[in-house]
Design a protein around this motif. Sequence first.
Motif, PDB file in Angstrom:
ATOM      1  N   HIS A 114       0.820  -1.210   0.000  1.00 30.94           N
ATOM      2  CA  HIS A 114       0.000   0.000   0.000  1.00 30.94           C
ATOM      3  C   HIS A 114       0.860   1.268   0.000  1.00 30.94           C
ATOM      4  N   GLU A 115       1.860   1.330   0.881  1.00 28.33           N
ATOM      5  CA  GLU A 115       2.708   2.524   0.940  1.00 28.33           C
ATOM      6  C   GLU A 115       3.529   2.677  -0.332  1.00 28.33           C
ATOM      7  N   ALA A 116       3.981   1.570  -0.901  1.00 29.35           N
ATOM      8  CA  ALA A 116       4.715   1.638  -2.163  1.00 29.35           C
ATOM      9  C   ALA A 116       3.838   2.248  -3.246  1.00 29.35           C
ATOM     10  N   SER A 117       2.578   1.873  -3.261  1.00 27.79           N
ATOM     11  CA  SER A 117       1.645   2.432  -4.237  1.00 27.79           C
ATOM     12  C   SER A 117       1.471   3.941  -4.026  1.00 27.79           C
ATOM     13  N   GLU A 118       1.458   4.372  -2.780  1.00 32.53           N
ATOM     14  CA  GLU A 118       1.341   5.798  -2.492  1.00 32.53           C
ATOM     15  C   GLU A 118       2.564   6.564  -2.979  1.00 32.53           C
ATOM     16  N   LEU A 119       3.750   5.962  -2.858  1.00 30.11           N
ATOM     17  CA  LEU A 119       4.963   6.605  -3.349  1.00 30.11           C
ATOM     18  C   LEU A 119       4.914   6.770  -4.864  1.00 30.11           C
ATOM     19  N   VAL A 120       4.402   5.764  -5.560  1.00 25.85           N
ATOM     20  CA  VAL A 120       4.230   5.869  -7.005  1.00 25.85           C
ATOM     21  C   VAL A 120       3.248   6.994  -7.328  1.00 25.85           C
ATOM     22  N   ASP A 121       2.180   7.117  -6.534  1.00 21.55           N
ATOM     23  CA  ASP A 121       1.206   8.190  -6.727  1.00 21.55           C
ATOM     24  C   ASP A 121       1.874   9.560  -6.677  1.00 21.55           C
ATOM     25  N   VAL A 122       2.763   9.731  -5.702  1.00 23.61           N
ATOM     26  CA  VAL A 122       3.415  11.030  -5.526  1.00 23.61           C
ATOM     27  C   VAL A 122       4.315  11.344  -6.716  1.00 23.61           C
ATOM     28  N   ARG A 123       5.109  10.364  -7.137  1.00 22.27           N
ATOM     29  CA  ARG A 123       5.989  10.610  -8.280  1.00 22.27           C
ATOM     30  C   ARG A 123       5.173  10.930  -9.528  1.00 22.27           C
ATOM     31  N   GLN A 124       4.100  10.185  -9.750  1.00 21.57           N
ATOM     32  CA  GLN A 124       3.257  10.434 -10.913  1.00 21.57           C
ATOM     33  C   GLN A 124       2.644  11.831 -10.856  1.00 21.57           C
ATOM     34  N   ALA A 125       2.188  12.231  -9.683  1.00 19.44           N
ATOM     35  CA  ALA A 125       1.576  13.558  -9.535  1.00 19.44           C
ATOM     36  C   ALA A 125       2.583  14.667  -9.823  1.00 19.44           C
ATOM     37  N   LEU A 126       3.809  14.500  -9.348  1.00 22.11           N
ATOM     38  CA  LEU A 126       4.844  15.502  -9.600  1.00 22.11           C
ATOM     39  C   LEU A 126       5.147  15.627 -11.090  1.00 22.11           C
ATOM     40  N   GLU A 127       5.357  14.504 -11.736  1.00 18.27           N
ATOM     41  CA  GLU A 127       5.772  14.558 -13.135  1.00 18.27           C
ATOM     42  C   GLU A 127       4.643  15.002 -14.059  1.00 18.27           C
ATOM     43  N   TYR A 194      11.341   4.642  -6.417  1.00 18.52           N
ATOM     44  CA  TYR A 194      10.522   3.916  -7.395  1.00 18.52           C
ATOM     45  C   TYR A 194      11.298   2.724  -7.943  1.00 18.52           C
ATOM     46  N   ARG A 195      12.567   2.954  -8.296  1.00 28.31           N
ATOM     47  CA  ARG A 195      13.376   1.893  -8.872  1.00 28.31           C
ATOM     48  C   ARG A 195      13.648   0.792  -7.845  1.00 28.31           C
ATOM     49  N   THR A 196      13.875   1.201  -6.598  1.00 28.70           N
ATOM     50  CA  THR A 196      14.103   0.222  -5.532  1.00 28.70           C
ATOM     51  C   THR A 196      12.893  -0.686  -5.380  1.00 28.70           C
ATOM     52  N   ILE A 197      11.713  -0.082  -5.417  1.00 26.30           N
ATOM     53  CA  ILE A 197      10.476  -0.857  -5.297  1.00 26.30           C
ATOM     54  C   ILE A 197      10.322  -1.779  -6.506  1.00 26.30           C
ATOM     55  N   TYR A 198      10.565  -1.227  -7.694  1.00 29.97           N
ATOM     56  CA  TYR A 198      10.406  -2.012  -8.925  1.00 29.97           C
ATOM     57  C   TYR A 198      11.338  -3.225  -8.912  1.00 29.97           C
ATOM     58  N   ASP A 199      12.604  -2.995  -8.547  1.00 31.62           N
ATOM     59  CA  ASP A 199      13.577  -4.093  -8.522  1.00 31.62           C
ATOM     60  C   ASP A 199      13.207  -5.140  -7.475  1.00 31.62           C
ATOM     61  N   ALA A 200      12.613  -4.684  -6.363  1.00 32.68           N
ATOM     62  CA  ALA A 200      12.226  -5.618  -5.306  1.00 32.68           C
ATOM     63  C   ALA A 200      11.042  -6.483  -5.743  1.00 32.68           C
ATOM     64  N   ILE A 201      10.247  -5.976  -6.659  1.00 28.72           N
ATOM     65  CA  ILE A 201       9.083  -6.731  -7.127  1.00 28.72           C
ATOM     66  C   ILE A 201       9.503  -7.796  -8.127  1.00 28.72           C
ATOM     67  N   ASP A 202      10.209  -7.348  -9.170  1.00 26.04           N
ATOM     68  CA  ASP A 202      10.620  -8.304 -10.195  1.00 26.04           C
ATOM     69  C   ASP A 202      11.610  -7.646 -11.146  1.00 26.04           C
ATOM     70  N   SER A 203      12.603  -8.403 -11.591  1.00 27.84           N
ATOM     71  CA  SER A 203      13.571  -7.906 -12.573  1.00 27.84           C
ATOM     72  C   SER A 203      13.529  -8.745 -13.854  1.00 27.84           C
ATOM     73  N   HIS A 239       2.832   5.753 -18.178  1.00 25.29           N
ATOM     74  CA  HIS A 239       4.155   5.184 -17.926  1.00 25.29           C
ATOM     75  C   HIS A 239       4.198   4.418 -16.599  1.00 25.29           C
ATOM     76  N   PHE A 240       3.263   4.724 -15.706  1.00 23.81           N
ATOM     77  CA  PHE A 240       3.239   4.100 -14.382  1.00 23.81           C
ATOM     78  C   PHE A 240       2.282   2.909 -14.302  1.00 23.81           C
ATOM     79  N   HIS A 241       1.630   2.571 -15.411  1.00 21.10           N
ATOM     80  CA  HIS A 241       0.651   1.483 -15.373  1.00 21.10           C
ATOM     81  C   HIS A 241       1.300   0.143 -15.010  1.00 21.10           C
ATOM     82  N   GLY A 242       2.522  -0.080 -15.510  1.00 27.01           N
ATOM     83  CA  GLY A 242       3.165  -1.366 -15.282  1.00 27.01           C
ATOM     84  C   GLY A 242       3.408  -1.657 -13.816  1.00 27.01           C
ATOM     85  N   ILE A 243       4.007  -0.707 -13.125  1.00 25.20           N
ATOM     86  CA  ILE A 243       4.293  -0.935 -11.708  1.00 25.20           C
ATOM     87  C   ILE A 243       3.011  -0.952 -10.893  1.00 25.20           C
ATOM     88  N   ARG A 244       1.991  -0.209 -11.329  1.00 27.55           N
ATOM     89  CA  ARG A 244       0.708  -0.247 -10.610  1.00 27.55           C
ATOM     90  C   ARG A 244       0.091  -1.642 -10.703  1.00 27.55           C
TER      91      ARG A 244
END
Length: 252
Positions: A114-127, A194-203, A239-244
Motif C-alpha cells: 500500500h505505501e509503495a503504491s502511495e509513493l508511485v502516486d506522488v511521483r506520478q503527480a509531480l511529473e 521507485y526503482r528500488t520498489i520495482y527491482d524488489a518486485i521483479d527484474s 508510464h506508471f501502469h506497469g508498476i501499478r
Amino acid sequence: MNFSARRGKQDPLSTMPARRSDARARLRALTNDISALILERGLLPGDPLPTEQELMAELGVGRNSLREAIKVLQALGIIDTRHGFGMFVAQENLNALHDSLAFRGQMSLRHHGHEASELVDVRQALETGLIGLAIRAVTDEHLEALEQCVSQMEQHAAREETFVEQDKAFHRILFEPLGNQLLTNLLGVFWDVYRTIYDAIDSDLEITQPAKTAQDHRDILDAVRAKDVETARQLISEHFHGIRALLASREV
C-alpha cells in the motif's frame, strides 16, 4: 517494613517511560537549539560550525548530550562531521528522505504494497503536474540530451538489456528546464525509491519489457518536442501502469 511504608515508595520501573520521554524531549530541544544557532548566524552549506567546546559552553550542555544531538542532525542531513576538520553545515541533500522512503516502500511490499503504491502516486503527480511548465521552458540543448538518452535506451533494448541510468537521466533532464534544484533532488529521490520498489518486485525482462519502455520514452520525447502538453501528460501517466499492475497483484 510495614505495608504503608512500602506503598510510599515509588516503583523505579514505573518511572522509566517518563524518564525516556524526558530524555527524548531534551534531545529534541537541543537539536532545535543547534538548528536555531545555524539559522541565527546565517551559516550556509559548507560553513564550519563552532567547535564542540564552544557549543557546549554556549548551549550549556555536556559532551555526551551534544554528541547525541549532533548524530541526530547528521542523520537528518543538517550537519556534516569530518574527522580531523570539525563540523560543518551539510550540503543540500535529501539522503535522509531517500533512505526513509526506500525503507518504507520495501517494507510495505511485505504487507500488500500500500505505501509503495502511495509513493508511485506522488511521483506520478509531480511529473504529470509539472510537465507543462517543463515543456514551455525546454531548450534545444535539453532536447538533444533527451534524444541521446532515448537512443541509448533503444540500443540497450535491441540487445534485450535494461537501462537504469539512461532512464534516470531522462527524467532528470526532462525537468531541468525548470531550474529548480530542490525539485530536481526531490524527483531524483522519488525515482530512486521507485526503482528500488520495482527491482524488489521483479527484474524479469518479460515484465520490465525494455523495448516497450524505450518506446514509451521515445513517445514522451516526441510529445515534448512537439510541445504537446496534453499528450505528454497522458503518456507520463500511462508510464506508471506497469508498476501499478504489479503492486495491485500483491494486494490480493
